[in-house]
Design a protein around this motif. Sequence first.
Motif, PDB file in Angstrom:
ATOM      1  N   UNK A  56      -3.764  -6.049   4.242  1.00 33.63           N
ATOM      2  CA  UNK A  56      -4.631  -6.049   3.073  1.00 33.63           C
ATOM      3  C   UNK A  56      -3.901  -6.799   1.964  1.00 33.63           C
ATOM      4  N   UNK A  57      -4.641  -7.515   1.115  1.00 35.35           N
ATOM      5  CA  UNK A  57      -4.031  -8.434   0.158  1.00 35.35           C
ATOM      6  C   UNK A  57      -3.002  -7.771  -0.749  1.00 35.35           C
ATOM      7  N   UNK A  58      -3.251  -6.555  -1.179  1.00 36.83           N
ATOM      8  CA  UNK A  58      -2.318  -5.912  -2.105  1.00 36.83           C
ATOM      9  C   UNK A  58      -0.990  -5.551  -1.457  1.00 36.83           C
ATOM     10  N   UNK A  59      -0.938  -5.560  -0.134  1.00 39.26           N
ATOM     11  CA  UNK A  59       0.320  -5.212   0.540  1.00 39.26           C
ATOM     12  C   UNK A  59       1.425  -6.212   0.236  1.00 39.26           C
ATOM     13  N   UNK A  60       1.063  -7.476   0.009  1.00 36.76           N
ATOM     14  CA  UNK A  60       2.084  -8.506  -0.209  1.00 36.76           C
ATOM     15  C   UNK A  60       2.312  -8.758  -1.695  1.00 36.76           C
ATOM     16  N   UNK A  61       1.754  -7.911  -2.546  1.00 40.71           N
ATOM     17  CA  UNK A  61       1.997  -8.007  -3.981  1.00 40.71           C
ATOM     18  C   UNK A  61       2.799  -6.806  -4.442  1.00 40.71           C
ATOM     19  N   UNK A  62       3.766  -7.061  -5.287  1.00 49.26           N
ATOM     20  CA  UNK A  62       4.613  -5.993  -5.816  1.00 49.26           C
ATOM     21  C   UNK A  62       4.418  -5.952  -7.322  1.00 49.26           C
ATOM     22  N   UNK A 380      12.613  -8.038  15.376  1.00 46.75           N
ATOM     23  CA  UNK A 380      13.597  -8.435  14.373  1.00 46.75           C
ATOM     24  C   UNK A 380      12.898  -9.026  13.151  1.00 46.75           C
ATOM     25  N   UNK A 381      11.892  -9.841  13.396  1.00 47.27           N
ATOM     26  CA  UNK A 381      11.184 -10.484  12.291  1.00 47.27           C
ATOM     27  C   UNK A 381      10.502  -9.466  11.399  1.00 47.27           C
ATOM     28  N   UNK A 382       9.833  -8.496  11.994  1.00 47.96           N
ATOM     29  CA  UNK A 382       9.149  -7.500  11.176  1.00 47.96           C
ATOM     30  C   UNK A 382      10.133  -6.583  10.456  1.00 47.96           C
ATOM     31  N   UNK A 383      11.220  -6.260  11.101  1.00 45.33           N
ATOM     32  CA  UNK A 383      12.245  -5.462  10.430  1.00 45.33           C
ATOM     33  C   UNK A 383      12.838  -6.244   9.262  1.00 45.33           C
ATOM     34  N   UNK A 384      13.002  -7.528   9.463  1.00 44.01           N
ATOM     35  CA  UNK A 384      13.539  -8.399   8.416  1.00 44.01           C
ATOM     36  C   UNK A 384      12.630  -8.398   7.193  1.00 44.01           C
ATOM     37  N   UNK A 385      11.338  -8.529   7.414  1.00 42.09           N
ATOM     38  CA  UNK A 385      10.402  -8.543   6.300  1.00 42.09           C
ATOM     39  C   UNK A 385      10.362  -7.197   5.587  1.00 42.09           C
ATOM     40  N   UNK A 386      10.407  -6.120   6.339  1.00 41.72           N
ATOM     41  CA  UNK A 386      10.403  -4.803   5.708  1.00 41.72           C
ATOM     42  C   UNK A 386      11.647  -4.615   4.843  1.00 41.72           C
ATOM     43  N   UNK A 391       8.965  -3.747  -2.216  1.00 37.59           N
ATOM     44  CA  UNK A 391       8.032  -2.635  -2.371  1.00 37.59           C
ATOM     45  C   UNK A 391       6.983  -2.664  -1.270  1.00 37.59           C
ATOM     46  N   UNK A 392       6.153  -1.632  -1.206  1.00 39.57           N
ATOM     47  CA  UNK A 392       5.024  -1.558  -0.262  1.00 39.57           C
ATOM     48  C   UNK A 392       5.441  -1.498   1.211  1.00 39.57           C
ATOM     49  N   UNK A 393       6.637  -1.103   1.507  1.00 36.23           N
ATOM     50  CA  UNK A 393       7.101  -1.117   2.901  1.00 36.23           C
ATOM     51  C   UNK A 393       6.277  -0.179   3.778  1.00 36.23           C
ATOM     52  N   UNK A 394       6.013   1.023   3.302  1.00 37.04           N
ATOM     53  CA  UNK A 394       5.263   1.985   4.104  1.00 37.04           C
ATOM     54  C   UNK A 394       3.840   1.480   4.340  1.00 37.04           C
ATOM     55  N   UNK A 395       3.227   0.919   3.322  1.00 36.35           N
ATOM     56  CA  UNK A 395       1.865   0.406   3.459  1.00 36.35           C
ATOM     57  C   UNK A 395       1.806  -0.767   4.441  1.00 36.35           C
ATOM     58  N   UNK A 396       2.791  -1.655   4.374  1.00 36.85           N
ATOM     59  CA  UNK A 396       2.825  -2.787   5.303  1.00 36.85           C
ATOM     60  C   UNK A 396       3.008  -2.291   6.734  1.00 36.85           C
TER      61      UNK A 396
END
Length: 489
Positions: A56-62, A380-386, A391-396
């Motif tokens: 969802x769009x707000x997930x990548x906004x902090x 690895x890639x997804x862990x890297x992004x988290x 912010x928003x780690x749980x939501x992502x």
Amino acid sequence: MSRPHVVIVGAGFAGYRAARTLARLTRNRADITLLNPTDYFLYLPLLPQVAAGILEARRVTVSLPGTLHGVRIVLGEAEHVDLDGRTVHYSDPEGGIGTLTYDRLVLSVGSVSKLLPIPGVAEHAHGFRGLPEALYLRDHVTRQVELAATEDDPKACAARCTFVVVGAGYTGTEVVAQMELLTDRLARRHPLPAGVRPRWILLDVAPRVLPELDERLSRTADRVLRSRGVDVRMGTSVKEATHDGVLLTDGEFVASRTLVWCVGVRPDPLVEALGQPLERGRLIVDPYLQVPGRPDVFSCGDAAAVPDLERPGSFTPMTAQHAWRQGRVAGENVAASLALGRRRRAYRHRDLGFAVDLGGTRAAANPFGIPLSGPAAGAVTRAYHLAALPGNRVRVAADWLLDAVLPRQGVQLGLVRSWSVPLDTASPELARVPGGPGRADGPAPPDQPRKAEEAEVPERAGEPPAHQPGDHPAPGPVRRTDPPDPAAE
């Protein structure tokens, strides 16, 4: 005695990190103002997943007010910087004007899509630098598949289902990888006429996909894309873009309603008006990120030409990874210049590897120089992004889980129209509105014909024949691209 005032212009990777670092170091001993067109920091590396409907769009906004405590947020775009008068003139979202005075200035205005003198590109292509463009691309691609399913003309159906992306760097590669999976799902829900399938074409003048990265990562990405049916054409670009398709540099005409421009980025035009020495449009700074002759002015991120101390004689590339690291150094050095208990230091970097998300469980990564592919690289890639997300780690993580177990929603939201996200814009983070203000961009007419809205071409068109592969920005994003590297601190 009044407290010193620090103004930071731009809340991208560099500006956000500089503000956060300064707030921590100064501890209310300085006034910090952050000037930005939006009230959020955008995590660009995950933008393709927004376009594909995974996040969802707000997930990548902090949220800036929610995470930058002790920092005053001013919504607006810098129009002019008076270095002698120590003032920043800006316009707010409703067309008002304002002025900020400073004792220290950090210019981190970032970059915009790189334009090339290719006929038709500015009119028919769209970039991929902000949320409006990602939301527009998802709606446009969804609409093309839905319209194709009801087309009686096989040629018109095939044109609607042909999507051209130019630029095989981080942005272009990840956009193709994610969107190809989306159109496959859409085609299963909206059966197309016999023999027609969604077709994605990836173009680049470079000899290989991801030319800035290790050849092993490049081969992995190339293999994954081709296995999904993506038409990968290296050494080829766009000669002309039209309403009905694109003419390639090899002479072939590709009928298409979609052109995505991911060739690269250029520094924000604001820095050109400063009257300071530039390097290919970037503001030259010293290793401490200060502008020579201007001890009160710092610059970092894509707008700054920062000497690469690991490679004397060169400058660091325009990537999110460098911007994130430079933001921290800029914050520390500003605090040092104010005698707030911090020693200044030169900017040095050490690459810890890169990660490219290829959609689903597939990725290519080389953490600490160890090449990985397949599900291991995906994890690895997804862990890297988290880890990199501020912010928003749980939501992502929750969105990723839901996408893995539930059908993805393939609907048009209709929030962003073609004319509101032009390729030629100095503000990719903002969608144009009828009659609204815009720096270097007059408002587009809201009454464009419906046909143009359905046939527009999103993203970056190609490079002219004279373009050289080395002209591509290093890893990223187009600058979107390689994520910040929290492990490098």
